[in-house]
Design a protein around this motif. Sequence first.
Motif, PDB file in Angstrom:
ATOM      1  N   LEU A 193      19.074  -1.745 -33.960  1.00  0.00           N
ATOM      2  CA  LEU A 193      19.949  -2.216 -35.033  1.00  0.00           C
ATOM      3  C   LEU A 193      21.116  -1.259 -35.213  1.00  0.00           C
ATOM      4  O   LEU A 193      20.935  -0.044 -35.299  1.00  0.00           O
TER       5      LEU A 193
ATOM      6  N   ARG B 275      11.533   0.092 -44.693  1.00  0.00           N
ATOM      7  CA  ARG B 275      11.752  -1.325 -44.948  1.00  0.00           C
ATOM      8  C   ARG B 275      11.949  -2.164 -43.688  1.00  0.00           C
ATOM      9  O   ARG B 275      11.852  -3.386 -43.748  1.00  0.00           O
ATOM     10  N   ILE B 276      12.240  -1.515 -42.561  1.00  0.00           N
ATOM     11  CA  ILE B 276      12.491  -2.274 -41.333  1.00  0.00           C
ATOM     12  C   ILE B 276      11.567  -1.834 -40.195  1.00  0.00           C
ATOM     13  O   ILE B 276      10.807  -2.640 -39.649  1.00  0.00           O
TER      14      ILE B 276
ATOM     15  N   LEU C  54      15.407   2.788 -43.790  1.00  0.00           N
ATOM     16  CA  LEU C  54      15.246   1.961 -42.592  1.00  0.00           C
ATOM     17  C   LEU C  54      13.836   2.072 -42.024  1.00  0.00           C
ATOM     18  O   LEU C  54      13.260   1.068 -41.583  1.00  0.00           O
TER      19      LEU C  54
ATOM     20  N   TRP D 232      24.416  -0.764 -37.918  1.00  0.00           N
ATOM     21  CA  TRP D 232      24.804  -1.188 -39.271  1.00  0.00           C
ATOM     22  C   TRP D 232      26.045  -0.401 -39.677  1.00  0.00           C
ATOM     23  O   TRP D 232      26.041   0.838 -39.666  1.00  0.00           O
TER      24      TRP D 232
ATOM     25  N   ILE E  24       8.038  -5.429 -34.886  1.00  0.00           N
ATOM     26  CA  ILE E  24       9.060  -4.382 -34.816  1.00  0.00           C
ATOM     27  C   ILE E  24       8.370  -3.031 -34.654  1.00  0.00           C
ATOM     28  O   ILE E  24       8.763  -2.224 -33.811  1.00  0.00           O
TER      29      ILE E  24
ATOM     30  N   ARG F 153      13.349 -11.388 -37.255  1.00  0.00           N
ATOM     31  CA  ARG F 153      12.750 -10.594 -38.328  1.00  0.00           C
ATOM     32  C   ARG F 153      13.645  -9.423 -38.734  1.00  0.00           C
ATOM     33  O   ARG F 153      13.855  -9.175 -39.932  1.00  0.00           O
ATOM     34  N   ILE F 154      14.202  -8.700 -37.761  1.00  0.00           N
ATOM     35  CA  ILE F 154      15.035  -7.551 -38.119  1.00  0.00           C
ATOM     36  C   ILE F 154      16.318  -8.016 -38.788  1.00  0.00           C
ATOM     37  O   ILE F 154      16.830  -7.376 -39.716  1.00  0.00           O
TER      38      ILE F 154
ATOM     39  N   LEU G 257      15.294  -8.878 -42.407  1.00  0.00           N
ATOM     40  CA  LEU G 257      15.033  -7.695 -43.233  1.00  0.00           C
ATOM     41  C   LEU G 257      16.324  -6.961 -43.580  1.00  0.00           C
ATOM     42  O   LEU G 257      16.502  -6.489 -44.717  1.00  0.00           O
ATOM     43  N   ALA G 258      17.236  -6.856 -42.618  1.00  0.00           N
ATOM     44  CA  ALA G 258      18.502  -6.166 -42.885  1.00  0.00           C
ATOM     45  C   ALA G 258      19.342  -6.943 -43.898  1.00  0.00           C
ATOM     46  O   ALA G 258      19.910  -6.363 -44.834  1.00  0.00           O
TER      47      ALA G 258
ATOM     48  N   ASP H  40       7.727  -2.412 -40.018  1.00  0.00           N
ATOM     49  CA  ASP H  40       7.314  -3.799 -40.233  1.00  0.00           C
ATOM     50  C   ASP H  40       6.327  -4.256 -39.151  1.00  0.00           C
ATOM     51  O   ASP H  40       6.556  -4.050 -37.957  1.00  0.00           O
TER      52      ASP H  40
END
Length: 360
Positions: free
Chosen positions: A106, A296-297, A293, A108, A308, A270-271, A274-275, A300
């Motif tokens: 990911l 919460r990510i 991160l 961001w 993940i 899913r990612i 969640l993001a 998971d």
Amino acid sequence: MNPIKLNLTGSPREIGIQHGRALYEQIRSQISIYESMFQYTSKISWSDVRDIAKEFKSPLQSLVPHIYSEMEGIAEGAELDIFDIVALNCRSEIALGRFSDGCTALSWKKSNNARVLSQNWDWTATVKNNLAMVSIEQIGKPTIYMVTEAGIVGKIGFNSAGVGTCLNAIRAKPMISSKLPIHVALRLCLESTSVGSAVKTLESLGGVASAQHILVSDSTQSLGLELSPVGNKYLTEDASGLIAHSNHFIENHYVEEPPWLSGSPIRLDRIRYLAHELIANGVSGDTITPGLLRERIFSDTYNAPQAICCKEDESRHISTRSSSLFNIVMNLNSEAPSAEVVFGRVGSGEEGPVLKMPWV
């Protein structure tokens, strides 16, 4: 787990010799592990693997002579044949997707001048003791900080110019040995001063030998490089400043890519979910922290074991079982890029401490 930390400096050969000597036992362990994996997944011996690796000698010497010199140094330091080291660095190409890498990545956007780049790296647990945190200081190039496998010259990490890399394995044909192995391509990205210069370097050298995804970021942009030897596609940030990727191509249709990891599309959805949930809850800018991160990510477990936070599937042969071996979250800015690394499955209660890159 207390991973080895290496500080490598000097000429390419000197850097290689230091690497080979420091990771002497770990490199041998890697060869033993991959020998078993090739035998199980492809029915080929390590001698056959080394013969295939010979196909990469001339392209490596021609395209990236400094990296080939470093591989020669690793071989010298570890008292091994050069083609043992070439084989390790081309293992993705030689296996041609028969290995079952996972990985969820990911990027961001924190601001116009900062990006967060992160991933869980999923692979067979047998290699976990052969991972190392490595810094490489070269004349005229940014200093590299990465987590890599013993004997491998390029992997996941960032540099002092704020350029970072993540990797997602793809299973697709063809493989063309006259082009760059993916771990060499990662190293070239980590020697670059921007996303743009990394892409320009890979394109100018003729591209990569096998289908893979590199998520490359600097402080001002991220790009998902869906690379293949027959054509590339580049993914840009979405309206929320995100790029997410797992182990299948999203836009690259140049290659023959059979479905191979049923959990990959699920992890990608899913990612993203969640993001975007975090964004909807007001997370942005400096509140996008490594701890958040991880919590919460990247911890998971939805759709376990192919989550993940990947867990070993004990129904599979040990050579093809994957689990999340480390998590890395990089803060990329042009002033003081840094990262936090946690070895093990984050959120499992069995993960290691938070480690910093650069380290003192």
